[in-house]
Design a protein around this motif. Structure first.
Motif, PDB file in Angstrom:
ATOM      1  N   CYS A   1       6.573 -41.885   1.813  1.00  0.00           N
ATOM      2  CA  CYS A   1       6.397 -40.561   2.411  1.00  0.00           C
ATOM      3  C   CYS A   1       5.783 -39.667   1.340  1.00  0.00           C
ATOM      4  O   CYS A   1       6.465 -39.272   0.384  1.00  0.00           O
ATOM      5  CB  CYS A   1       7.724 -39.995   2.903  1.00  0.00           C
ATOM      6  SG  CYS A   1       7.519 -38.588   4.017  1.00  0.00           S
TER       7      CYS A   1
ATOM      8  N   LEU B   1       4.041 -36.215   0.600  1.00  0.00           N
ATOM      9  CA  LEU B   1       3.826 -34.872   1.142  1.00  0.00           C
ATOM     10  C   LEU B   1       3.789 -33.858   0.015  1.00  0.00           C
ATOM     11  O   LEU B   1       4.384 -34.078  -1.050  1.00  0.00           O
ATOM     12  CB  LEU B   1       4.958 -34.497   2.112  1.00  0.00           C
ATOM     13  CG  LEU B   1       5.239 -35.427   3.290  1.00  0.00           C
ATOM     14  CD1 LEU B   1       6.500 -34.978   4.022  1.00  0.00           C
ATOM     15  CD2 LEU B   1       4.051 -35.488   4.230  1.00  0.00           C
TER      16      LEU B   1
ATOM     17  N   ALA C   1       9.875 -34.930   1.870  1.00  0.00           N
ATOM     18  CA  ALA C   1       9.494 -36.338   1.786  1.00  0.00           C
ATOM     19  C   ALA C   1      10.658 -37.197   1.306  1.00  0.00           C
ATOM     20  O   ALA C   1      10.931 -38.271   1.860  1.00  0.00           O
ATOM     21  CB  ALA C   1       8.295 -36.501   0.848  1.00  0.00           C
TER      22      ALA C   1
ATOM     23  N   GLU D   1       3.238 -35.875   9.411  1.00  0.00           N
ATOM     24  CA  GLU D   1       3.691 -36.467   8.147  1.00  0.00           C
ATOM     25  C   GLU D   1       3.207 -37.906   8.013  1.00  0.00           C
ATOM     26  O   GLU D   1       2.826 -38.349   6.914  1.00  0.00           O
ATOM     27  CB  GLU D   1       5.215 -36.387   8.070  1.00  0.00           C
ATOM     28  CG  GLU D   1       5.710 -34.950   7.903  1.00  0.00           C
ATOM     29  CD  GLU D   1       7.165 -34.753   8.263  1.00  0.00           C
ATOM     30  OE1 GLU D   1       7.750 -33.739   7.829  1.00  0.00           O
ATOM     31  OE2 GLU D   1       7.736 -35.595   8.996  1.00  0.00           O
TER      32      GLU D   1
ATOM     33  N   ALA E   1      -0.574 -37.660   7.231  1.00  0.00           N
ATOM     34  CA  ALA E   1      -0.813 -37.232   5.853  1.00  0.00           C
ATOM     35  C   ALA E   1      -0.562 -38.363   4.873  1.00  0.00           C
ATOM     36  O   ALA E   1      -1.372 -38.612   3.957  1.00  0.00           O
ATOM     37  CB  ALA E   1       0.071 -36.036   5.507  1.00  0.00           C
ATOM     38  N   THR E   2       0.540 -39.087   5.068  1.00  0.00           N
ATOM     39  CA  THR E   2       0.860 -40.200   4.169  1.00  0.00           C
ATOM     40  C   THR E   2      -0.175 -41.311   4.292  1.00  0.00           C
ATOM     41  O   THR E   2      -0.579 -41.919   3.289  1.00  0.00           O
ATOM     42  CB  THR E   2       2.267 -40.733   4.483  1.00  0.00           C
ATOM     43  OG1 THR E   2       3.229 -39.692   4.283  1.00  0.00           O
ATOM     44  CG2 THR E   2       2.633 -41.908   3.585  1.00  0.00           C
TER      45      THR E   2
END
Length: 335
Positions: A220, A222, A228, A324, A327-328
Motif C-alpha cells: 500500500c 500512499l 497506508a 488507493e 495509486a499503488t
C-alpha cells in the motif's frame, strides 16, 4: 540472475463489479505488469472473471492464484485451463493449491484429507487432460478412465503452479509443478522456502530454469503514510487472526510466534483493533511494503534481490478503496 518481473495480485474483496476488476487488469497492462493473478475465495468465481479479463486485454498474462483442488474435479480443472488458454491466446497460467479445512469442509462439504497427495494427483490428471490424452489414473483420491478433451488440446499447455506455505508443500511444488506461489513471507523466510522448492526440483529432475517462483507481497503506497500502514496492518491481522491456522503458523515459523498468538487471541475474542495494534512496525515491515512510495519501492526491491525469485506480485489490503488501489498500482509499476 534473470530479471525479476512484477505482477499484480487482483483484489476481490468489496469490488463493486466485474468491470472494476477488469479495469484494474487493463490498467496493469498499461502500466507494464507482466501478469495479473486472481484469487478465488467466497465471492465471484475466478473462471468467469478471468474470461472477461482475457477478452478485454491483449498482452498481460492472466492466472489463478489460487484455485483449490477440492471444489472442482481435476478433469474439470483441466478443461477450464484449456479453455482459458484458448480464450487468452496462450496467456493463461494455472495456480493450484489445497486451501484449508475450514473452507473446504465448512463451505464445500469435502473431506480435507491429505492435501499434499491430493494436490499432486490433481496436477498429474490435469497434465494428462492438457496433453489431449485419454485419462487413465489410479491414485489414492482419483481412479479415472476414459475422459478426453473433445476439442484439440492447447498447442502450448498452460504452466501449472502450486501454492504452499510450509516446507513440504513448497518441496512438492518444486517436484511436480512448473512454479510456486509464495505469500506471508519475510525476505529471510522466503529464502528458506526457495531452498525447499529447489530441493523439490532436484528430486523431480526438473530444470529450474523452466520453473517460476512468484511471491505475493502486501503493498500500500500512499502519500498518507499512516493510512497506508493501517490498511496493511488490518489486512495482516485479518489473515493471521481470522483465516485458519496456516497464516498463523507461517508467521510463527519465521520467528514471530508470540505476535501470531496475540493476534489470533485478540481477533478470536472480537477485539479486532487490539489485534491490529499487536503488529508493531518491525513486524509490518517484515511482511509488507506499506507507507510512502519510496519506502514501498525499497521494500519490494528486497524481495526481488532474493536468489531464485522470478516474479514479485503487488497485492493490496482488503480494505483499500479503488483510488488507493489505483495509486499503488501506478507507483509500484516496474520501471
Amino acid at each position: 540472475m534473470s530479471t525479476v518481473v512484477r505482477d499484480l495480485f487482483l483484489p476481490v474483496a468489496a469490488q463493486p463489479s466485474i468491470d472494476d476488476i477488469a479495469e484494474m487488469s487493463t490498467r496493469a497492462e498499461r502500466e507494464g505488469y507482466d501478469r495479473v493473478w486472481l484469487p478465488e475465495t467466497w465471492g465471484r468465481d475466478a473462471v468467469t472473471v478471468l474470461a472477461t479479463i482475457a477478452e478485454r486485454t491483449d498482452e498481460v498474462g492472466i492466472g489463478t492464484s489460487i484455485m483449490n483442488v477440492y471444489s472442482r474435479s481435476p478433469a474439470l480443472i483441466g478443461q477450464t485451463a484449456a479453455t482459458l488458454q484458448e480464450a487468452s491466446d496462450g496467456r493463461f497460467r494455472l495456480g493450484l493449491g489445497p486451501s484449508g479445512p475450514i473452507l473446504m469442509e465448512g463451505w464445500h462439504g469435502v473431506d480435507y484429507g491429505n492435501p499434499l497427495r491430493r494436490t499432486r494427483e490433481s496436477i498429474d490428471v490435469i497434465r494428462q487432460v492438457l496433453a489431449g490424452e485419454t485419462v487413465q489414473y489410479d491414485g489414492e483420491y482419483f481412479q479415472l478412465a476414459g475422459f478426453r478433451l473433445r476439442q484439440g488440446p492447447p498447442e502450448v499447455p498452460p504452466s501449472i503452479d502450486a501454492g504452499g506455505m510450509g516446507p513440504k508443500s513448497v518441496e512438492l511444488a518444486g517436484r511436480f509443478g512448473d512454479g510456486w506461489h509464495a505469500l506471508m513471507l519475510t525476505p529471510e523466510g522466503l529464502a528458506d522456502r526457495v531452498a525447499d522448492f529447489e530441493r523439490g526440483s532436484e528430486m523431480g529432475d526438473i530444470d529450474r530454469d523452466d520453473q517460476r517462483i512468484t511471491v505475493s507481497v502486501g503493498c500500500c503506497a500512499l502519500e498518507d503514510r499512516e493510512r497506508a500502514r493501517y490498511l496493511a496492518r488490518e489486512h495482516l491481522a485479518f489473515y493471521v487472526g481470522g483465516m485458519g491456522t496456516f497464516y498463523r503458523e507461517a508467521m510463527s515459523r519465521q520467528g514471530y510466534e508470540e505476535t501470531a498468538k496475540t493476534i489470533a487471541q485478540r481477533w478470536g475474542s472480537g477485539d479486532k483493533e487490539a489485534a491490529i495494534d499487536a503488529i508493531d512496525d518491525d513486524v509490518l515491515d517484515a511482511f509488507s511494503a506499506a507507507g510512502h512510495p519510496d519506502e514501498c519501492r525499497e521494500r519490494l526491491a528486497a524481495f526481488e534481490r532474493i536468489d531464485g525469485v522470478d516474479a514479485v506480485a503487488v497485492s493490496f489490503p482488503r480494505a483499500a478503496d479503488g483510488e488507493e488501489i489505483a495509486a499503488t498500482t501506478e507507483i509500484l509499476a516496474a520501471d
